[in-house]
Write an enzyme that holds these catalytic residues in place. Structure first.
Site, PDB file in Angstrom:
ATOM      1  N   SER A   1       0.842  -1.196   0.000  1.00  0.00           N
ATOM      2  CA  SER A   1       0.000   0.000   0.000  1.00  0.00           C
ATOM      3  C   SER A   1       0.876   1.245   0.000  1.00  0.00           C
ATOM      4  CB  SER A   1      -0.921  -0.004   1.223  1.00  0.00           C
ATOM      5  OG  SER A   1      -0.162  -0.037   2.416  1.00  0.00           O
TER       6      SER A   1
ATOM      7  N   LEU B   1      -2.222   9.771  -6.292  1.00  0.00           N
ATOM      8  CA  LEU B   1      -1.378  10.720  -7.011  1.00  0.00           C
ATOM      9  C   LEU B   1      -1.295  10.360  -8.490  1.00  0.00           C
ATOM     10  CD1 LEU B   1       0.178  13.213  -6.127  1.00  0.00           C
ATOM     11  CD2 LEU B   1       2.177  11.771  -5.758  1.00  0.00           C
TER      12      LEU B   1
ATOM     13  N   GLU C   1     -10.445   5.005  -8.606  1.00  0.00           N
ATOM     14  CA  GLU C   1      -9.334   4.411  -7.868  1.00  0.00           C
ATOM     15  C   GLU C   1      -9.865   3.533  -6.752  1.00  0.00           C
ATOM     16  OE1 GLU C   1      -6.099   5.761  -4.468  1.00  0.00           O
ATOM     17  OE2 GLU C   1      -7.184   7.298  -5.593  1.00  0.00           O
TER      18      GLU C   1
ATOM     19  N   LYS D   1       9.504 -10.013  -9.610  1.00  0.00           N
ATOM     20  CA  LYS D   1       8.599 -11.107  -9.249  1.00  0.00           C
ATOM     21  C   LYS D   1       7.375 -10.644  -8.454  1.00  0.00           C
ATOM     22  CE  LYS D   1       9.645 -14.698 -10.257  1.00  0.00           C
ATOM     23  NZ  LYS D   1       9.386 -15.413 -11.523  1.00  0.00           N
TER      24      LYS D   1
ATOM     25  N   THR E   1       5.702  -7.929  -8.727  1.00  0.00           N
ATOM     26  CA  THR E   1       4.766  -7.370  -9.708  1.00  0.00           C
ATOM     27  C   THR E   1       4.092  -8.489 -10.490  1.00  0.00           C
ATOM     28  OG1 THR E   1       5.848  -5.225  -9.949  1.00  0.00           O
ATOM     29  CG2 THR E   1       4.650  -6.061 -11.861  1.00  0.00           C
ATOM     30  N   GLN E   2       4.859  -9.489 -10.885  1.00  0.00           N
ATOM     31  CA  GLN E   2       4.278 -10.606 -11.627  1.00  0.00           C
ATOM     32  C   GLN E   2       3.187 -11.298 -10.815  1.00  0.00           C
ATOM     33  OE1 GLN E   2       7.287 -13.263 -13.344  1.00  0.00           O
ATOM     34  NE2 GLN E   2       8.766 -11.579 -13.232  1.00  0.00           N
TER      35      GLN E   2
ATOM     36  N   GLY F   1      -8.429  20.525  14.590  1.00  0.00           N
ATOM     37  CA  GLY F   1      -8.325  19.302  15.373  1.00  0.00           C
ATOM     38  C   GLY F   1      -9.456  19.221  16.382  1.00  0.00           C
TER      39      GLY F   1
ATOM     40  N   CYS G   1      -9.501  26.789  12.072  1.00  0.00           N
ATOM     41  CA  CYS G   1     -10.496  26.026  12.832  1.00  0.00           C
ATOM     42  C   CYS G   1     -10.149  26.040  14.326  1.00  0.00           C
ATOM     43  CB  CYS G   1     -10.624  24.605  12.285  1.00  0.00           C
ATOM     44  SG  CYS G   1     -12.146  23.788  12.802  1.00  0.00           S
ATOM     45  N   LEU G   2      -9.611  24.950  14.882  1.00  0.00           N
ATOM     46  CA  LEU G   2      -9.213  24.980  16.289  1.00  0.00           C
ATOM     47  C   LEU G   2      -8.101  25.997  16.514  1.00  0.00           C
ATOM     48  CD1 LEU G   2      -9.615  23.811  19.111  1.00  0.00           C
ATOM     49  CD2 LEU G   2      -7.969  22.014  18.541  1.00  0.00           C
TER      50      LEU G   2
ATOM     51  N   HIS H   1     -11.797  25.994   6.682  1.00  0.00           N
ATOM     52  CA  HIS H   1     -10.594  25.273   6.230  1.00  0.00           C
ATOM     53  C   HIS H   1     -10.176  25.729   4.831  1.00  0.00           C
ATOM     54  CE1 HIS H   1     -10.267  22.218   9.461  1.00  0.00           C
ATOM     55  NE2 HIS H   1     -11.565  22.437   9.589  1.00  0.00           N
TER      56      HIS H   1
ATOM     57  N   GLU I   1      -7.425  25.417   3.409  1.00  0.00           N
ATOM     58  CA  GLU I   1      -6.489  24.486   2.762  1.00  0.00           C
ATOM     59  C   GLU I   1      -7.182  23.568   1.756  1.00  0.00           C
ATOM     60  OE1 GLU I   1      -7.554  22.331   6.713  1.00  0.00           O
ATOM     61  OE2 GLU I   1      -7.440  24.372   5.912  1.00  0.00           O
TER      62      GLU I   1
END
Length: 540
Positions: free
Chosen positions: A13, A19, A140, A189, A191-192, A354, A381-382, A507, A509
């Site tokens: 993972s 991305l 995805e 291997k 990936t295979q 948060g 925010c906080l 927020h 961001e």
């Protein structure tokens, strides 16, 4: 007909499927395609809204109030197609819908099973973005091939081409080719084996995107193509980017992945237009300045917990060719250490959002240090609520001031629960969420940054500035920079007699892009750069 691209992952993972998917979306958009992005998450939570940042990183909020996976942040930073609640589905949402239909009798007495009922629900979710104005939907799947919870999703992926035609679907599999130092060679291997698992499910990938620390080389690429049953040109190398994630689209373009997708899906695309993106990368590679920003939070050791904050700081730096150095400061550490020890030498201080009391007193110390030392401060925010509590304690003289989130019996509840939240008991999806309008004061720093009176920003909170204290704050020198259109909720607080002190309840961001930085982050980084230049030019 809307075409579908499915992005899966194998071996390990955290390879960067989000991305890669976002980069593919960007390249297709730059070829004139109308693209929609979608993330499917195989966990049983209905959404990530109640999950700890330690578990899943930040919760990304959309305009419609959906609490979604952080990969949707990548989608919005790279592409321009609108995202909504149909852009992120979890196993919890799918099963919730299926069980609701069963309770309503929609299945007419049938035995409800994973196949076909759950997979039909998944296919309906996948196709929810289709439309005459949508050329391509990129979906995805979270996790890796082999995860037991991902099997119904992969089965749905297998079935979609049977419904809409194999020529209208394309499978991209992202996988890892590790380098073994002891053997001094790359190993194909894993990936295979990953592709063997995928093919065992009934899915033959059309394109393999290979994550690797070192160049793959022709021999390895040919071996992968042969054993994984794909054309040599469909083995796309994606070497680790050490400078910036925004290099990924150009790397994929150099390997002609956009041309390959256009060919395989028979898309009528135009030429690839990436001049502005190349100019962006030039700025990133050649910074003329640098600033150091302290981000003070309680999840500081988990980088993804404040992913959008870090990206937004970078975006603002790109515009002025300024490298933004992030100093991660634990709010817990600040509770027991002197602020000077942890915050000296920084050019700006940011306290993000948060929940919970842990680290709150450390954030208060960070705000106090920024206010008294005249260091540019940005509260989110906080971080805004921390600024209000700090000001009440140390300027208004209400030494016991607090938020009722942390002390419900405080004599000076300068931050209190929103009226609409007082009867809510369920935690999931019940905060003040999504896009809300805000009216800016014409004489505020915020208005100067935005350049307009009315703005819309995304929210995620339960507590607010207590309006009963508003007059006292204003009389003591804290300016209300923005409110809800009805002037009831305080959205922004500022201190005019300070180089740059802005704290917002929302927020920002979540609305910043590399080519279109958020105006408040731009203002903050500009102020930090001014402070940095003053410090380095000051006589010793």
């Amino acid at each position: 007909m809307t075409k579908h691209i499915f992005v899966t992952g194998g071996v390990v993972s955290s390879l960067g499927k989000g991305l890669t998917a976002a980069s593919v979306g960007l390249l297709l958009e730059r070829r004139g395609m109308n693209v929609r992005m979608q993330k499917l998450d195989p966990y049983l939570n209905v959404d990530p809204g109640t999950m700890s940042p330690y578990q899943h990183g930040e919760v990304y909020v959309l305009d419609d109030g959906s609490e979604t996976d952080l990969d949707l942040g990548h989608y919005e930073r790279f592409t321009n197609g609108p995202l909504n609640r149909n852009s992120n589905f979890t196993t919890g949402q799918i099963y919730q819908s299926v069980i609701k239909k069963e309770r309503m009798g929609d299945y007419l007495g049938a035995t409800v099973q994973v196949i076909p009922h759950v997979t039909d629900e998944l296919k309906e979710a996948i196709c929810s973005q289709d439309g005459p104005d949508v050329d391509v939907v990129i979906t995805e799947l979270g996790g890796t091939v082999g995860d037991i919870e991902g099997l119904p999703f992969l089965e749905a992926f297998r079935q979609v081409p049977l419904d809409i035609g194999r020529e209208n679907c394309l499978f991209i599999h992202l996988t890892l080719v590790p380098y073994l130092k002891a053997a001094r060679e790359l190993k194909t291997k894993p990936t295979q084996h990953s592709v063997v698992q995928l093919r065992g499910i009934g899915i033959q990938p059309d394109i393999l995107v290979i994550r690797t620390e070192r160049p793959l080389g022709r021999d390895n690429a040919e071996k992968i193509a042969l054993f994984c049953n794909v054309e040599k040109e469909a083995v796309i190398e994606e070497v680790d980017k050490t400078l910036s994630i925004y290099e990924v689209p150009l790397g994929l373009a150099e390997n002609k992945i956009d041309q390959l997708i256009s060919k395989k899906l028979n898309l009528q695309t135009g030429p690839l237009e990436m001049d502005d993106w190349k100019e962006l990368i030039h700025k990133i590679r050649n910074p003329e300045h640098e600033v150091t920003i302290a981000v003070v939070g309680k999840y500081i050791e988990h980088r993804d917990a404040y992913k959008s904050i870090y990206e937004s700081l970078d975006h603002a730096g790109f515009s002025s060719q300024t490298r933004v150095i992030i100093k991660r400061v634990s709010a817990d550490d600040l509770e027991s250490e002197e602020a000077e020890l942890l915050l000296s030498g920084v050019d700006g201080i940011l306290v993000p959002g948060g929940f919970g009391a842990r680290g709150f007193e450390g954030k208060i110390k960070a705000v106090k240090y920024a206010r008294e030392k005249q260091i540019p401060y940005f509260g989110i925010c906080l971080g805004m609520q921390s600024a209000v509590v700090e000001f009440a304690r140390n300027v208004l003289g209400c030494t016991d001031a607090n938020s009722t989130e942390f002390e419900d019996t405080t004599a000076n509840p300068v931050i209190c629960l929103l009226e609409e939240q007082k009867k809510i008991t369920n935690k999931g999806g019940t905060m003040r969420l999504g896009a809300q309008d805000c009216r800016l004061s014409p004489d505020s720093k915020s208005f100067e940054c935005y350049g307009k009176e009315m703005i819309s920003e995304r929210h995620r909170h339960r507590y607010e500035f207590n309006p009963e204290y508003r007059q006292r704050f204003e009389q003591a020198g804290m300016h209300i920079g923005g409110t809800s259109p009805d002037d009831v909720l305080v959205e922004i607080v500022e201190i005019p007699d300070h180089p740059w002190y802005v704290a917002v309840q929302y927020h920002p961001e979540f609305k910043s892009q590399p080519l279109n930085p958020h105006p408040l982050f731009l203002g903050f980084i500009d102020a930090a750069l001014s402070r940095h230049q003053e410090r380095v030019s000051a006589p010793v």
